[in-house]
Design a protein around this motif. Sequence first.
Motif, short mmCIF file in Angstrom:
data_model
loop_
_atom_site.label_atom_id
_atom_site.label_comp_id
_atom_site.label_asym_id
_atom_site.label_seq_id
_atom_site.Cartn_x
_atom_site.Cartn_y
_atom_site.Cartn_z
N GLU A 1 0.83 -1.21 0.00
CA GLU A 1 0.00 0.00 0.00
C GLU A 1 0.86 1.25 0.00
OE1 GLU A 1 -3.56 2.05 2.70
OE2 GLU A 1 -2.69 0.10 3.26
N LYS A 2 1.97 1.23 0.76
CA LYS A 2 2.86 2.38 0.79
C LYS A 2 3.48 2.65 -0.58
CE LYS A 2 4.19 1.65 5.63
NZ LYS A 2 5.30 1.24 6.53
N LYS A 3 3.64 1.61 -1.38
CA LYS A 3 4.26 1.76 -2.69
C LYS A 3 3.23 1.91 -3.80
CE LYS A 3 8.49 -0.75 -1.55
NZ LYS A 3 9.42 -1.81 -1.96
N GLY A 4 1.95 2.05 -3.42
CA GLY A 4 0.91 2.23 -4.43
C GLY A 4 0.57 0.96 -5.18
N SER B 1 -1.76 -2.53 -5.33
CA SER B 1 -2.95 -3.20 -4.81
C SER B 1 -3.11 -4.55 -5.50
CB SER B 1 -4.21 -2.34 -5.04
OG SER B 1 -4.42 -2.16 -6.43
N MET C 1 -0.53 -1.20 -10.11
CA MET C 1 0.55 -0.47 -9.46
C MET C 1 1.06 0.65 -10.35
SD MET C 1 3.63 -3.29 -10.01
CE MET C 1 4.88 -2.24 -9.32
N ASP C 2 1.68 1.62 -9.69
CA ASP C 2 2.45 2.65 -10.36
C ASP C 2 3.90 2.21 -10.27
OD1 ASP C 2 3.96 4.82 -11.09
OD2 ASP C 2 2.74 6.29 -10.03
N ALA D 1 6.49 4.71 -8.79
CA ALA D 1 6.29 5.04 -7.38
C ALA D 1 6.66 3.87 -6.48
CB ALA D 1 4.84 5.44 -7.14
N ALA D 2 6.48 2.64 -6.99
CA ALA D 2 6.72 1.45 -6.18
C ALA D 2 8.18 1.30 -5.78
CB ALA D 2 6.25 0.20 -6.94
#
Length: 620
Positions: free
Chosen positions: A127-130, A132, A209-210, A213-214
Amino acid sequence: MAVSNRTGPVIALVGNPNVGKSTVFNALTNLRQHTGNWPGKTVETARGAYTYHEKTYTLVDLPGAYSLHPGSAEEEVTRDYLLQGEADAVLVVADATCLERNLALALQILEISWPVVLCVNLLDEAEKKGISVDLRLLEQELGCPVTGTAARGGQGLDTLRQILEDTITRPGPKPEPPEEEKPCRGCGECRTAHIMARAAAIAGKTVAMDAEAAVRRDRRLDRLLTSRGTGIPAMLLLLAGILWLTMVGANLPSELLSGLLMGWQEPLRGIFQTMGAPWWLEGALVDGVYRTVAWVVSVMLPPMAIFFPLFTLLEDAGYLPRVAFNLDHFFRRAGAHGRQSLTMCMGLGCNACGVMGCRIIQSPRERLIAILTNSFIPCNGRLPTLTALIAMFFVTGTGLWSTFASAALLMGCIVLAVAMTLWASRLLAATALKGESSSFSLELPPYRAPQVGQVLVRSILDRTLFVLGRAVAVAAPAGLLIWIAANVTIGERSILVHLAGFLEPLGSWMGLDGFILLAFLLGFPANEIVVPCILMGYLSAGSLTDYGSLSQLHDLLTANGWTAATAVCALIFTLFHFPCGTTCFTIWRETRSAKWTALAILLPTAAGVGLCVLIHLLLG
């Protein structure tokens, strides 16, 4: 490790390394576990139990594996256990932050085992890394129960327990993949490629996911910790910080523990006197066995209780694989394995632990190189002697500058030890252990906040107390022999004096003396007693002797002929000499070979003797 006489269902716990498998295991069992080697292999596994709805479940934590096509002893153990079908269910733990890679192992397990439950762990990190994960869609794609957890925070564990109970009670039929997805049966490469493609396809459907950003945070940290310009300096600073915390932090606990344990000597002596025991029995057991064991425990326990948790925190945070990444080039050029850098770092805490850690190296040849050279790295038992020599002869005075200068010189000693490790590895790779270097894929796991509570329990139980127990087992009989040598006379001189006289020619040749060499020999059970043995010889005492302060110790040593050149030779021989008894026993246990154990003793000793002779010729 076959299951026999079991009282409840057995669950096999499987997963890639670094997916939080141990965290799930510890959370379910509340650390009620025991570890042991697989029969016939030096592969450690853990077994634990937990109770749910008044039924006890046994959890078998199998070694981490990337594939069921074994590339290491660990993966072979995992595959063989699953093929035996002794578990009532298989729990596969996957990392939500890199699910595609984990699904390849899950698909292989689904082909040979049933029932299977997939636990997608580290959902909080994802979740912190975007990232799911659609758990319900993933369950449909795989055809087995799927649940999500964040085991570090205890999230999802009750649901996991319920799913495991339901799965074992009502497993249901094993699903068959669609006909178009069934791979060719005759080609291993085709099957592997098919599984990897299917894992990618499933991950593509179920993971959102992005991508940038991950990995943004990890890339920023890696620019500092793994780049060519800053990776090694940052590593040395971290190591220096750990050593400083270990040595400074251990001083007060060591003093308190020493006062406590040594304070029991007189009550013990009184018990023997009340019993009417002869003086020699009282002396042998109190001044010999007990005093030596108490000395080893008080000096050895506090540094290990600090170093191992700090080392394990770096491991839990994901930094240690970066150490292997930074040093891989140097070890490959030496004909060794990149993971040897990790076992070398473990040797700073205890060479016995470093030797056991060599199990992570798959190649038998390169594993043996790592085992035979681990003692070139000074363990915690040698660090107090090194720091005392540095403070007495090389960096005098007090204050911040002296502290930094001492730390810098100690780091210089460790850098020299690393260089000698590489030299010895290269020598072995070119002679006794000649062969082709193996390749390996090094995974850099995501950085994570370490779990301090579990780290403390793991490091103290699995490493500190284990090593301390072995050291005490060696120190007790050695204490008896030391007392006999100091108190039994031949003619008018003790055996200790006779032995020192016998070693005097070799000691003089090395820039030392007979008592110094004898102290290293008497320190075989534990390096911590080398300095007390030197004092015992110089003072003609009948038992191990402490010193009040470094200035008093310096005066005593100089009064017995020590010079700066003597201190240099003593420092070098402290760095490079035969491993302690605990490490020798561990080397034999890992290799089951008297030849390799003898070479592990001879190699660092020959290096130390040779360097001392050279230094004596240059400075004498």
